[in-house]
Design a protein around this motif. Structure first.
Motif, mmCIF file in Angstrom:
data_model
loop_
_atom_site.group_PDB
_atom_site.id
_atom_site.type_symbol
_atom_site.label_atom_id
_atom_site.label_comp_id
_atom_site.label_asym_id
_atom_site.label_seq_id
_atom_site.Cartn_x
_atom_site.Cartn_y
_atom_site.Cartn_z
ATOM 1 N N ARG A 195 0.819 -1.217 0.000
ATOM 2 C CA ARG A 195 0.000 0.000 0.000
ATOM 3 C C ARG A 195 0.851 1.265 0.000
ATOM 4 O O ARG A 195 0.417 2.318 -0.465
ATOM 5 N N THR A 196 2.102 1.173 0.477
ATOM 6 C CA THR A 196 3.003 2.321 0.383
ATOM 7 C C THR A 196 3.321 2.622 -1.082
ATOM 8 O O THR A 196 3.300 3.775 -1.520
ATOM 9 N N LEU A 197 3.617 1.566 -1.838
ATOM 10 C CA LEU A 197 3.899 1.742 -3.261
ATOM 11 C C LEU A 197 2.657 2.205 -4.006
ATOM 12 O O LEU A 197 2.746 3.014 -4.945
ATOM 13 N N GLU A 198 1.495 1.712 -3.610
ATOM 14 C CA GLU A 198 0.240 2.166 -4.219
ATOM 15 C C GLU A 198 0.027 3.646 -3.953
ATOM 16 O O GLU A 198 -0.441 4.379 -4.832
ATOM 17 N N TRP A 199 0.368 4.074 -2.759
ATOM 18 C CA TRP A 199 0.247 5.497 -2.429
ATOM 19 C C TRP A 199 1.185 6.319 -3.308
ATOM 20 O O TRP A 199 0.799 7.365 -3.833
ATOM 21 N N LEU A 200 2.418 5.864 -3.473
ATOM 22 C CA LEU A 200 3.377 6.570 -4.317
ATOM 23 C C LEU A 200 2.887 6.653 -5.758
ATOM 24 O O LEU A 200 2.961 7.712 -6.395
ATOM 25 N N ALA A 201 2.403 5.534 -6.286
ATOM 26 C CA ALA A 201 1.911 5.514 -7.664
ATOM 27 C C ALA A 201 0.750 6.477 -7.842
ATOM 28 O O ALA A 201 0.682 7.218 -8.837
ATOM 29 N N ASP A 202 -0.166 6.485 -6.886
ATOM 30 C CA ASP A 202 -1.311 7.391 -6.967
ATOM 31 C C ASP A 202 -0.855 8.843 -6.927
ATOM 32 O O ASP A 202 -1.362 9.690 -7.679
ATOM 33 N N LYS A 203 0.092 9.151 -6.077
ATOM 34 C CA LYS A 203 0.608 10.521 -5.961
ATOM 35 C C LYS A 203 1.264 10.968 -7.261
ATOM 36 O O LYS A 203 1.198 12.153 -7.630
ATOM 37 N N LEU A 204 1.884 10.044 -7.976
ATOM 38 C CA LEU A 204 2.587 10.363 -9.222
ATOM 39 C C LEU A 204 1.711 10.164 -10.457
ATOM 40 O O LEU A 204 2.181 10.350 -11.583
ATOM 41 N N SER A 205 0.460 9.738 -10.243
ATOM 42 C CA SER A 205 -0.479 9.454 -11.342
ATOM 43 C C SER A 205 0.086 8.401 -12.288
ATOM 44 O O SER A 205 -0.013 8.513 -13.518
#
Length: 267
Positions: A195-205
């Motif tokens: 979920r940390t990586l998912e958060w990063l991906a979402d932040k970077l679109s």
């Protein structure tokens, strides 16, 4: 670091403490919101990085060979095998050299380590677009992964980054239950959940593809099944296929270096 998560600004809970470098008692903090686990402010890093690559890292060569195998399969099957790539935080340049030996147009970059194996193929020598940036075994060393990834992508005007780091599930493992903390080196300060990586991906679109410690953040559509195969033992097939189908750059690079001013000593 404050007690606020550098990614999502949420409050963090103290998870445990551990002794780093056999002498520093250090607290670890976990963010319930995005899952990031980090040490307290890493005041010991000058000690930890007396050598850019820890002397205890006996898996360096084997790890680079394994990464080169998986990365060859991944790029050949999922990305553009004729593209241009930069290995950020590339250490001694071993991965760059291994990838060029297969035939991939790879270049090296590292702010803190000497390029021993890929001299002449530094990122400053690239011409044209960079298809993707790679950063293997780096995320656990950085205090702010969002800033690191953003800088990598912006520096090379890329929209794909291929990363590696081990993930944990659920509550943070106890220090004695997870080797990845590597307390004797003191260099690993950040640890991630999916979920940390998912958060990063979402932040970077960007989209996220993650399997067996290999993670891609990208705006491309990638076949998830093929990606997963490329991160398993099936990568041997992709690696062998790429090596057979591509022209190795080992000898062309040798000629290029011999004809360069650096090799001849000419001004």
């Amino acid at each position: 670091m404050t007690n606020k998560c550098p990614l999502c600004e949420s409050s963090r809970d103290r998870a445990f403490s551990a002794v780093l470098l056999k002498k520093h008692r250090v607290d670890y903090f976990h963010c319930r919101q995005c899952g990031l686990l980090q040490t307290e402010e890493p005041y010991w890093l000058d000690e930890a990085y007396t050598d850019a690559i820890a002397i205890a890292d006996t898996g360096l060569v084997a790890r680079n060979q394994g990464i080169a195998r998986k990365l060859s399969a991944l790029i050949y099957w999922c990305l553009d095998h004729r593209g241009r790539y930069v290995d950020s935080a590339g250490g001694y340049g071993m991965l760059t050299r291994l990838m060029r030996d297969v035939g991939f147009d790879f270049y090296w970059h590292d702010k803190y380590c000497e390029n021993l194996f890929a001299r002449g193929f530094e990122a400053g020598n690239t011409e044209g677009d960079v298809d993707a940036v790679t950063a293997f075994e780096v995320l656990e060393h950085v205090a702010n992964p969002l800033d690191f990834i953003t800088d990598c992508l912006e520096e090379y005007d890329a929209s794909t980054i291929i990363l590696s780091t081990e993930l944990f599930e659920g509550a943070p493992p106890a220090p004695e239950d997870w080797w990845y903390y590597t307390p004797d080196t003191g260099q690993h300060i950040s640890f991630y959940q999916l979920r940390t990586l998912e958060w990063l991906a979402d932040k970077l679109s960007l989209g996220l593809y993650s399997h067996r410690g290999i993670h891609i953040l990208t705006n491309r559509d990638i076949n998830r099944r093929i990606f997963q195969l490329a991160t398993t033992r099936a990568s041997w097939i992709g690696y062998a296929w790429a090596a057979l189908r591509m022209d190795s750059l080992t000898f062309p690079d040798h000629l290029a270096i011999c004809n360069s001013n650096e090799a001849t000593g000419e001004p």
